[in-house]
Motif scaffolding. Structure first.
Motif, PDB file in Angstrom:
ATOM      1  N   ALA A  56     -16.563   5.210   3.958  1.00  0.00           N
ATOM      2  CA  ALA A  56     -15.332   4.417   4.016  1.00  0.00           C
ATOM      3  C   ALA A  56     -15.634   3.072   4.661  1.00  0.00           C
ATOM      4  CB  ALA A  56     -14.266   5.139   4.838  1.00  0.00           C
ATOM      5  N   VAL A  57     -14.660   2.180   4.580  1.00  0.00           N
ATOM      6  CA  VAL A  57     -14.669   0.972   5.393  1.00  0.00           C
ATOM      7  C   VAL A  57     -13.928   1.310   6.675  1.00  0.00           C
ATOM      8  CG1 VAL A  57     -13.949  -1.430   5.591  1.00  0.00           C
ATOM      9  CG2 VAL A  57     -14.716  -0.529   3.380  1.00  0.00           C
ATOM     10  N   TYR A  58     -14.547   1.004   7.803  1.00  0.00           N
ATOM     11  CA  TYR A  58     -13.978   1.333   9.103  1.00  0.00           C
ATOM     12  C   TYR A  58     -13.463   0.059   9.779  1.00  0.00           C
ATOM     13  CZ  TYR A  58     -15.781   6.082   8.855  1.00  0.00           C
ATOM     14  OH  TYR A  58     -16.015   7.387   8.493  1.00  0.00           O
ATOM     15  N   TYR A  59     -12.247   0.145  10.291  1.00  0.00           N
ATOM     16  CA  TYR A  59     -11.607  -0.965  10.982  1.00  0.00           C
ATOM     17  C   TYR A  59     -11.260  -0.561  12.415  1.00  0.00           C
ATOM     18  CZ  TYR A  59     -10.531  -2.519   6.189  1.00  0.00           C
ATOM     19  OH  TYR A  59     -10.596  -2.888   4.879  1.00  0.00           O
ATOM     20  N   CYS A  60     -11.370  -1.494  13.330  1.00  0.00           N
ATOM     21  CA  CYS A  60     -10.813  -1.269  14.660  1.00  0.00           C
ATOM     22  C   CYS A  60      -9.577  -2.154  14.771  1.00  0.00           C
ATOM     23  CB  CYS A  60     -11.812  -1.569  15.762  1.00  0.00           C
ATOM     24  SG  CYS A  60     -12.241  -3.284  15.979  1.00  0.00           S
ATOM     25  N   VAL A  61      -8.504  -1.584  15.290  1.00  0.00           N
ATOM     26  CA  VAL A  61      -7.221  -2.291  15.331  1.00  0.00           C
ATOM     27  C   VAL A  61      -6.494  -1.944  16.610  1.00  0.00           C
ATOM     28  CG1 VAL A  61      -7.071  -2.239  12.811  1.00  0.00           C
ATOM     29  CG2 VAL A  61      -5.922  -0.466  14.152  1.00  0.00           C
ATOM     30  N   LYS A  62      -5.505  -2.765  16.941  1.00  0.00           N
ATOM     31  CA  LYS A  62      -4.650  -2.446  18.080  1.00  0.00           C
ATOM     32  C   LYS A  62      -3.271  -1.989  17.625  1.00  0.00           C
ATOM     33  CE  LYS A  62      -3.201  -7.267  18.875  1.00  0.00           C
ATOM     34  NZ  LYS A  62      -1.780  -7.062  18.539  1.00  0.00           N
ATOM     35  N   TRP A  97      -4.192  -0.171  23.730  1.00  0.00           N
ATOM     36  CA  TRP A  97      -4.654   1.035  23.084  1.00  0.00           C
ATOM     37  C   TRP A  97      -5.434   0.560  21.856  1.00  0.00           C
ATOM     38  CZ3 TRP A  97      -1.385   6.011  23.084  1.00  0.00           C
ATOM     39  CH2 TRP A  97      -0.710   6.151  24.308  1.00  0.00           C
ATOM     40  N   MET A  98      -6.562   1.176  21.603  1.00  0.00           N
ATOM     41  CA  MET A  98      -7.384   0.783  20.472  1.00  0.00           C
ATOM     42  C   MET A  98      -7.554   1.950  19.508  1.00  0.00           C
ATOM     43  SD  MET A  98      -8.103  -2.393  20.605  1.00  0.00           S
ATOM     44  CE  MET A  98      -9.299  -2.379  19.286  1.00  0.00           C
ATOM     45  N   TYR A  99      -7.637   1.618  18.241  1.00  0.00           N
ATOM     46  CA  TYR A  99      -7.707   2.632  17.194  1.00  0.00           C
ATOM     47  C   TYR A  99      -8.842   2.310  16.230  1.00  0.00           C
ATOM     48  CZ  TYR A  99      -2.897   3.055  18.835  1.00  0.00           C
ATOM     49  OH  TYR A  99      -1.777   3.189  19.618  1.00  0.00           O
ATOM     50  N   TRP A 100      -9.471   3.358  15.709  1.00  0.00           N
ATOM     51  CA  TRP A 100     -10.358   3.220  14.559  1.00  0.00           C
ATOM     52  C   TRP A 100      -9.618   3.816  13.368  1.00  0.00           C
ATOM     53  CZ3 TRP A 100     -14.692   0.455  13.975  1.00  0.00           C
ATOM     54  CH2 TRP A 100     -15.406   0.075  15.115  1.00  0.00           C
ATOM     55  N   VAL A 101      -9.680   3.089  12.277  1.00  0.00           N
ATOM     56  CA  VAL A 101      -8.997   3.460  11.042  1.00  0.00           C
ATOM     57  C   VAL A 101     -10.017   3.325   9.913  1.00  0.00           C
ATOM     58  CG1 VAL A 101      -7.062   2.904   9.495  1.00  0.00           C
ATOM     59  CG2 VAL A 101      -6.855   2.505  11.968  1.00  0.00           C
ATOM     60  N   ARG A 102      -9.934   4.154   8.883  1.00  0.00           N
ATOM     61  CA  ARG A 102     -10.875   4.030   7.778  1.00  0.00           C
ATOM     62  C   ARG A 102     -10.163   4.132   6.437  1.00  0.00           C
ATOM     63  NH1 ARG A 102     -14.297   9.738   8.345  1.00  0.00           N
ATOM     64  NH2 ARG A 102     -12.618  11.157   7.669  1.00  0.00           N
ATOM     65  N   GLN A 103     -10.825   3.568   5.446  1.00  0.00           N
ATOM     66  CA  GLN A 103     -10.305   3.635   4.087  1.00  0.00           C
ATOM     67  C   GLN A 103     -11.436   3.996   3.144  1.00  0.00           C
ATOM     68  OE1 GLN A 103      -8.351   0.094   2.467  1.00  0.00           O
ATOM     69  NE2 GLN A 103      -6.975   1.453   1.338  1.00  0.00           N
ATOM     70  N   ALA A 104     -11.361   5.177   2.602  1.00  0.00           N
ATOM     71  CA  ALA A 104     -12.351   5.636   1.637  1.00  0.00           C
ATOM     72  C   ALA A 104     -12.062   5.020   0.272  1.00  0.00           C
ATOM     73  CB  ALA A 104     -12.318   7.159   1.550  1.00  0.00           C
ATOM     74  N   GLU A 150      -6.664   5.907   6.759  1.00  0.00           N
ATOM     75  CA  GLU A 150      -6.643   7.145   7.543  1.00  0.00           C
ATOM     76  C   GLU A 150      -6.939   6.825   9.000  1.00  0.00           C
ATOM     77  OE1 GLU A 150      -9.010  11.452   7.824  1.00  0.00           O
ATOM     78  OE2 GLU A 150      -9.878   9.783   6.730  1.00  0.00           O
ATOM     79  N   TRP A 151      -6.060   7.232   9.902  1.00  0.00           N
ATOM     80  CA  TRP A 151      -6.330   7.111  11.328  1.00  0.00           C
ATOM     81  C   TRP A 151      -7.496   8.030  11.684  1.00  0.00           C
ATOM     82  CZ3 TRP A 151      -5.552  11.291  14.811  1.00  0.00           C
ATOM     83  CH2 TRP A 151      -5.853  10.987  16.145  1.00  0.00           C
ATOM     84  N   VAL A 152      -8.430   7.517  12.491  1.00  0.00           N
ATOM     85  CA  VAL A 152      -9.613   8.279  12.872  1.00  0.00           C
ATOM     86  C   VAL A 152      -9.575   8.643  14.356  1.00  0.00           C
ATOM     87  CG1 VAL A 152     -12.132   8.176  13.102  1.00  0.00           C
ATOM     88  CG2 VAL A 152     -11.028   7.243  11.064  1.00  0.00           C
ATOM     89  N   SER A 153      -9.289   7.632  15.203  1.00  0.00           N
ATOM     90  CA  SER A 153      -9.405   7.879  16.638  1.00  0.00           C
ATOM     91  C   SER A 153      -8.596   6.862  17.425  1.00  0.00           C
ATOM     92  CB  SER A 153     -10.874   7.818  17.061  1.00  0.00           C
ATOM     93  OG  SER A 153     -11.028   8.108  18.439  1.00  0.00           O
ATOM     94  N   THR A 154      -8.200   7.273  18.625  1.00  0.00           N
ATOM     95  CA  THR A 154      -7.455   6.424  19.560  1.00  0.00           C
ATOM     96  C   THR A 154      -8.118   6.457  20.919  1.00  0.00           C
ATOM     97  OG1 THR A 154      -5.351   6.919  18.460  1.00  0.00           O
ATOM     98  CG2 THR A 154      -5.227   6.082  20.721  1.00  0.00           C
ATOM     99  N   PHE A 155      -8.147   5.301  21.582  1.00  0.00           N
ATOM    100  CA  PHE A 155      -8.608   5.255  22.972  1.00  0.00           C
ATOM    101  C   PHE A 155      -7.525   4.617  23.816  1.00  0.00           C
ATOM    102  CE2 PHE A 155     -12.285   5.701  25.782  1.00  0.00           C
ATOM    103  CZ  PHE A 155     -11.849   4.996  26.888  1.00  0.00           C
ATOM    104  N   ARG A 156      -7.024   5.351  24.797  1.00  0.00           N
ATOM    105  CA  ARG A 156      -5.986   4.833  25.666  1.00  0.00           C
ATOM    106  C   ARG A 156      -6.617   4.086  26.828  1.00  0.00           C
ATOM    107  NH1 ARG A 156      -1.835   9.976  26.371  1.00  0.00           N
ATOM    108  NH2 ARG A 156      -1.833  10.669  24.208  1.00  0.00           N
ATOM    109  N   PRO A 157      -6.039   2.959  27.235  1.00  0.00           N
ATOM    110  CA  PRO A 157      -6.651   2.180  28.309  1.00  0.00           C
ATOM    111  C   PRO A 157      -6.578   2.845  29.674  1.00  0.00           C
ATOM    112  CG  PRO A 157      -4.540   1.234  27.668  1.00  0.00           C
ATOM    113  CD  PRO A 157      -4.841   2.306  26.680  1.00  0.00           C
TER     114      PRO A 157
END
Length: 120
Positions: A92-98, A33-40, A46-53
């Motif tokens: 914000a700074v945007y991160y992709c994380v698992k 599962w992958m997530y985009w997270v951001r920090q203003a 702040e969680w932004v979005s999730t993509f399920r495999p």
């Protein structure tokens, strides 16, 4: 250990669009599962979005729903975040994380992130 490299951040005017990319190393990327997270600036993560495999199900925070679209290309080991109708509050700074939410701090194994600035 899978590593992620975010790119695509830029400075855009309100109402503009950007596509962020997140390239992953490792051969098991397609199972995550992958997530985009951001920090203003001056704010928490702040969680932004999730993509399920499985099934390609996507979820979005209310603050971005209808404007952002998450997708992934397993053949390229890459996750994307298409951002439309950008607002100053998307800066914000945007991160992709698992790692699933919640997030109290930037993880030691996270990438550098990519800066998005929305300003006129």
């Amino acid at each position: 250990e899978v590593e992620f490299l975010e790119s695509g951040g830029d400075t855009v005017q309100p109402g503009g669009s950007l596509t962020l990319s997140c390239a992953a190393s490792g051969s098991v990327f397609s199972y995550y599962w992958m997530y985009w997270v951001r920090q203003a600036p001056g704010k928490g993560l702040e969680w932004v979005s999730t993509f399920r495999p499985n099934g390609g199900i996507a979820e979005y925070a209310d603050s971005v729903k209808g404007r952002f679209t998450i997708s992934r290309d397993n053949a390229k080991n890459t996750v994307y975040l298409q951002m439309n109708s950008l607002k100053p509050e998307d800066t914000a700074v945007y991160y992709c994380v698992k790692d699933p939410p919640p997030y109290s701090a930037v993880g030691r194994h996270w990438g550098q992130g990519t800066q998005v600035t929305v300003s006129s």
